[in-house]
Design a protein around this motif. Structure first.
Motif, PDB file in Angstrom:
ATOM      1  N   MET A   1     -35.603 -12.181  33.299  1.00  0.00           N
ATOM      2  CA  MET A   1     -34.805 -11.086  32.750  1.00  0.00           C
ATOM      3  C   MET A   1     -35.711  -9.919  32.381  1.00  0.00           C
ATOM      4  O   MET A   1     -36.747 -10.091  31.744  1.00  0.00           O
ATOM      5  N   THR A   2     -35.350  -8.720  32.799  1.00  0.00           N
ATOM      6  CA  THR A   2     -36.127  -7.520  32.508  1.00  0.00           C
ATOM      7  C   THR A   2     -35.995  -7.145  31.049  1.00  0.00           C
ATOM      8  O   THR A   2     -34.906  -7.148  30.484  1.00  0.00           O
ATOM      9  N   SER A   3     -37.127  -6.811  30.426  1.00  0.00           N
ATOM     10  CA  SER A   3     -37.089  -6.412  29.017  1.00  0.00           C
ATOM     11  C   SER A   3     -36.388  -5.069  28.869  1.00  0.00           C
ATOM     12  O   SER A   3     -36.523  -4.188  29.727  1.00  0.00           O
ATOM     13  N   PRO A   4     -35.641  -4.875  27.796  1.00  0.00           N
ATOM     14  CA  PRO A   4     -34.969  -3.590  27.574  1.00  0.00           C
ATOM     15  C   PRO A   4     -35.968  -2.487  27.263  1.00  0.00           C
ATOM     16  O   PRO A   4     -37.091  -2.757  26.815  1.00  0.00           O
ATOM     17  N   LEU A   5     -35.562  -1.268  27.490  1.00  0.00           N
ATOM     18  CA  LEU A   5     -36.402  -0.137  27.120  1.00  0.00           C
ATOM     19  C   LEU A   5     -36.420   0.048  25.611  1.00  0.00           C
ATOM     20  O   LEU A   5     -37.460   0.283  25.005  1.00  0.00           O
ATOM     21  N   LEU A   6     -35.241  -0.057  25.002  1.00  0.00           N
ATOM     22  CA  LEU A   6     -35.089   0.248  23.578  1.00  0.00           C
ATOM     23  C   LEU A   6     -34.438  -0.898  22.831  1.00  0.00           C
ATOM     24  O   LEU A   6     -33.410  -1.427  23.264  1.00  0.00           O
ATOM     25  N   SER A   7     -35.039  -1.276  21.716  1.00  0.00           N
ATOM     26  CA  SER A   7     -34.422  -2.223  20.788  1.00  0.00           C
ATOM     27  C   SER A   7     -33.942  -1.440  19.567  1.00  0.00           C
ATOM     28  O   SER A   7     -34.733  -0.736  18.927  1.00  0.00           O
ATOM     29  N   VAL A   8     -32.665  -1.574  19.259  1.00  0.00           N
ATOM     30  CA  VAL A   8     -32.053  -0.876  18.126  1.00  0.00           C
ATOM     31  C   VAL A   8     -31.787  -1.908  17.037  1.00  0.00           C
ATOM     32  O   VAL A   8     -31.019  -2.840  17.238  1.00  0.00           O
ATOM     33  N   ILE A   9     -32.418  -1.751  15.903  1.00  0.00           N
ATOM     34  CA  ILE A   9     -32.322  -2.733  14.834  1.00  0.00           C
ATOM     35  C   ILE A   9     -31.355  -2.231  13.765  1.00  0.00           C
ATOM     36  O   ILE A   9     -31.553  -1.159  13.179  1.00  0.00           O
ATOM     37  N   LYS A  90     -39.478  -1.874  24.665  1.00  0.00           N
ATOM     38  CA  LYS A  90     -40.713  -1.095  24.690  1.00  0.00           C
ATOM     39  C   LYS A  90     -40.751  -0.120  23.520  1.00  0.00           C
ATOM     40  O   LYS A  90     -41.825   0.221  23.019  1.00  0.00           O
ATOM     41  N   PHE A  91     -39.558   0.330  23.105  1.00  0.00           N
ATOM     42  CA  PHE A  91     -39.427   1.243  21.979  1.00  0.00           C
ATOM     43  C   PHE A  91     -38.558   0.599  20.901  1.00  0.00           C
ATOM     44  O   PHE A  91     -37.667  -0.200  21.214  1.00  0.00           O
ATOM     45  N   LEU A  92     -38.815   0.988  19.650  1.00  0.00           N
ATOM     46  CA  LEU A  92     -38.042   0.482  18.523  1.00  0.00           C
ATOM     47  C   LEU A  92     -37.387   1.645  17.794  1.00  0.00           C
ATOM     48  O   LEU A  92     -38.005   2.710  17.612  1.00  0.00           O
ATOM     49  N   ALA A  93     -36.149   1.424  17.372  1.00  0.00           N
ATOM     50  CA  ALA A  93     -35.454   2.413  16.560  1.00  0.00           C
ATOM     51  C   ALA A  93     -34.567   1.682  15.568  1.00  0.00           C
ATOM     52  O   ALA A  93     -34.216   0.509  15.761  1.00  0.00           O
ATOM     53  N   PHE A  94     -34.186   2.383  14.511  1.00  0.00           N
ATOM     54  CA  PHE A  94     -33.465   1.754  13.407  1.00  0.00           C
ATOM     55  C   PHE A  94     -32.189   2.550  13.124  1.00  0.00           C
ATOM     56  O   PHE A  94     -32.208   3.779  13.064  1.00  0.00           O
ATOM     57  N   LEU A  95     -31.113   1.815  12.956  1.00  0.00           N
ATOM     58  CA  LEU A  95     -29.807   2.445  12.753  1.00  0.00           C
ATOM     59  C   LEU A  95     -29.066   1.680  11.671  1.00  0.00           C
ATOM     60  O   LEU A  95     -28.777   0.490  11.842  1.00  0.00           O
ATOM     61  N   ASP A  96     -28.790   2.330  10.553  1.00  0.00           N
ATOM     62  CA  ASP A  96     -28.022   1.657   9.510  1.00  0.00           C
ATOM     63  C   ASP A  96     -26.593   1.448   9.977  1.00  0.00           C
ATOM     64  O   ASP A  96     -26.078   2.203  10.820  1.00  0.00           O
ATOM     65  N   SER A  97     -25.943   0.460   9.416  1.00  0.00           N
ATOM     66  CA  SER A  97     -24.654   0.011   9.956  1.00  0.00           C
ATOM     67  C   SER A  97     -23.499   0.956   9.696  1.00  0.00           C
ATOM     68  O   SER A  97     -22.412   0.770  10.249  1.00  0.00           O
ATOM     69  N   ASP A  98     -23.708   1.992   8.882  1.00  0.00           N
ATOM     70  CA  ASP A  98     -22.651   2.987   8.703  1.00  0.00           C
ATOM     71  C   ASP A  98     -22.997   4.319   9.368  1.00  0.00           C
ATOM     72  O   ASP A  98     -22.236   5.282   9.270  1.00  0.00           O
ATOM     73  N   ASP A  99     -24.125   4.378  10.057  1.00  0.00           N
ATOM     74  CA  ASP A  99     -24.543   5.606  10.736  1.00  0.00           C
ATOM     75  C   ASP A  99     -24.250   5.518  12.234  1.00  0.00           C
ATOM     76  O   ASP A  99     -24.019   4.434  12.772  1.00  0.00           O
ATOM     77  N   ILE A 100     -24.300   6.659  12.900  1.00  0.00           N
ATOM     78  CA  ILE A 100     -24.074   6.679  14.347  1.00  0.00           C
ATOM     79  C   ILE A 100     -25.052   7.644  15.013  1.00  0.00           C
ATOM     80  O   ILE A 100     -25.490   8.627  14.430  1.00  0.00           O
ATOM     81  N   TRP A 101     -25.381   7.315  16.252  1.00  0.00           N
ATOM     82  CA  TRP A 101     -26.165   8.214  17.084  1.00  0.00           C
ATOM     83  C   TRP A 101     -25.244   9.033  17.969  1.00  0.00           C
ATOM     84  O   TRP A 101     -24.197   8.542  18.421  1.00  0.00           O
ATOM     85  N   LEU A 102     -25.652  10.251  18.243  1.00  0.00           N
ATOM     86  CA  LEU A 102     -24.893  11.106  19.141  1.00  0.00           C
ATOM     87  C   LEU A 102     -25.296  10.805  20.588  1.00  0.00           C
ATOM     88  O   LEU A 102     -26.414  10.347  20.853  1.00  0.00           O
ATOM     89  N   PRO A 103     -24.382  11.048  21.533  1.00  0.00           N
ATOM     90  CA  PRO A 103     -24.701  10.781  22.950  1.00  0.00           C
ATOM     91  C   PRO A 103     -25.969  11.522  23.382  1.00  0.00           C
ATOM     92  O   PRO A 103     -26.178  12.684  23.032  1.00  0.00           O
ATOM     93  N   GLY A 104     -26.812  10.839  24.126  1.00  0.00           N
ATOM     94  CA  GLY A 104     -28.019  11.455  24.663  1.00  0.00           C
ATOM     95  C   GLY A 104     -29.231  11.403  23.756  1.00  0.00           C
ATOM     96  O   GLY A 104     -30.286  11.939  24.116  1.00  0.00           O
ATOM     97  N   LYS A 105     -29.116  10.751  22.608  1.00  0.00           N
ATOM     98  CA  LYS A 105     -30.258  10.705  21.687  1.00  0.00           C
ATOM     99  C   LYS A 105     -31.481  10.057  22.345  1.00  0.00           C
ATOM    100  O   LYS A 105     -32.570  10.642  22.367  1.00  0.00           O
ATOM    101  N   PHE A 106     -31.313   8.846  22.846  1.00  0.00           N
ATOM    102  CA  PHE A 106     -32.479   8.160  23.410  1.00  0.00           C
ATOM    103  C   PHE A 106     -32.960   8.836  24.691  1.00  0.00           C
ATOM    104  O   PHE A 106     -34.160   8.857  24.973  1.00  0.00           O
ATOM    105  N   SER A 174     -33.501   8.455  12.534  1.00  0.00           N
ATOM    106  CA  SER A 174     -34.012   9.594  13.296  1.00  0.00           C
ATOM    107  C   SER A 174     -35.443   9.415  13.755  1.00  0.00           C
ATOM    108  O   SER A 174     -36.095  10.380  14.152  1.00  0.00           O
ATOM    109  N   MET A 175     -35.949   8.189  13.675  1.00  0.00           N
ATOM    110  CA  MET A 175     -37.313   7.927  14.152  1.00  0.00           C
ATOM    111  C   MET A 175     -37.296   6.836  15.228  1.00  0.00           C
ATOM    112  O   MET A 175     -36.624   5.815  15.078  1.00  0.00           O
ATOM    113  N   THR A 176     -38.008   7.083  16.307  1.00  0.00           N
ATOM    114  CA  THR A 176     -38.157   6.093  17.377  1.00  0.00           C
ATOM    115  C   THR A 176     -39.646   5.965  17.676  1.00  0.00           C
ATOM    116  O   THR A 176     -40.352   6.967  17.805  1.00  0.00           O
ATOM    117  N   LEU A 177     -40.132   4.729  17.775  1.00  0.00           N
ATOM    118  CA  LEU A 177     -41.555   4.524  17.965  1.00  0.00           C
ATOM    119  C   LEU A 177     -41.836   3.517  19.065  1.00  0.00           C
ATOM    120  O   LEU A 177     -40.983   2.689  19.408  1.00  0.00           O
TER     121      LEU A 177
END
Length: 290
Positions: A1-9, A90-106, A174-177
């Protein structure tokens, strides 16, 4: 299985009413298989587990959604660290459970990482909402970063921005590393002995040790609701209680006590850090005498 580009925690506690918005906004950031969502349920007593098992059964089977429930509530820092341990991206980002990302963020962030291979972290702007009502200023407008970068994408060390002031912090979503930063930053990534300011402590590490690219574009909505899930922090449209204020200041002091700024940083950054330290001590003394 190919590893994902982004893990969202996503750490969550009793957020069954909002967490699907967060998960959906994360899954929509890329093609199936490129985004991995890791939900750490901080011992919720609501129907979060049953809800996610029902709605995201196919995503769970495909490994696109990882769900783990803690036996005891440990706080968001601990929960995020558990998510980091499970992440494969390959990248990590954090999203609280009441927040949302807008389309195209990553996509916008990945473009930066592609154009600038030396970039280790990307930070972007956000807008806060309290019970659905938007703030008048975005986070970058409030904390001075939009002015400091002249509304243009640039390197953080090119900005005359006082990030050593804790009130100038950015939203955690708002931080991705790059995941390969973990050995440099050290584990656990987030302090798990704090109930607030754990995100600012991470920012202090990122800004000192990493090449950070600033994207002054609104890519996330930070939402808060008066839903009894913010026991330690002020709820939407409500002032902090005395206990909450004292806790915040104590955690702020703890972060500053164990942070040693690098000597090559500008004099202004050092001076602002010391000013905030003295101000915090004064506020704590005033509360104690109060």
């Amino acid at each position: 299985m190919t590893s994902p580009l982004l893990s969202v925690i996503i750490p969550s506690w009793n957020r069954a009413g909002w967490i699907c918005d967060a998960i959906n906004s994360a899954l929509l950031q890329g093609k199936p298989g490129s985004i991995e969502v890791v939900v750490i349920d901080d011992a919720s007593s609501d129907n979060t587990a049953a809800l996610l098992q029902q709605i995201y059964v196919e995503h769970i089977k495909a490994g696109q959604l990882i769900y783990r429930k803690l036996e005891q509530r440990k706080g968001c820092g601990y929960a995020r660290n558990q998510g980091v341990a499970l992440a494969n991206g390959k990248f990590l980002a954090f999203l609280d459970s009441d927040d949302i990302w807008l389309p195209g963020k990553f996509a916008a962030e990945l473009d930066i990482f592609t154009r600038f291979p030396q970039a280790q972290v990307v930070i972007s702007d956000s807008l806060s909402f309290a019970e659905g009502k938007a703030n008048q200023q975005s986070r970058f407008e409030f904390n001075g970063l939009k002015t400091a970068c002249n509304s243009n994408e640039c390197w953080l060390d090119e900005c005359d921005w006082l990030w050593t002031n804790c009130e100038n912090s950015i939203a955690t979503c708002s931080m991705t590393l790059r995941r390969d930063l973990l050995p440099l930053l050290g584990l656990p990534l987030f302090a798990d002995d704090l109930i607030s300011c754990e995100d600012w402590e991470l920012e202090l590490k990122l800004y000192q040790y990493c090449r950070v690219r600033v994207k002054p574009v609104l890519l996330a909505h930070v939402r808060s609701f008066d839903d009894a899930t913010r026991v330690e922090r002020a709820a939407a449209n409500k002032p902090r209680t005395l206990k909450q204020t004292q806790s915040l200041l104590q955690n702020r002091r703890t972060v500053m006590e164990r942070t040693r700024l690098l000597p090559h940083l500008s004099k202004k950054l050092h001076q602002e850090f010391e000013r905030m330290r003295k101000r915090t001590e004064l506020q704590l003394d005033e509360l104690a005498s109060g």
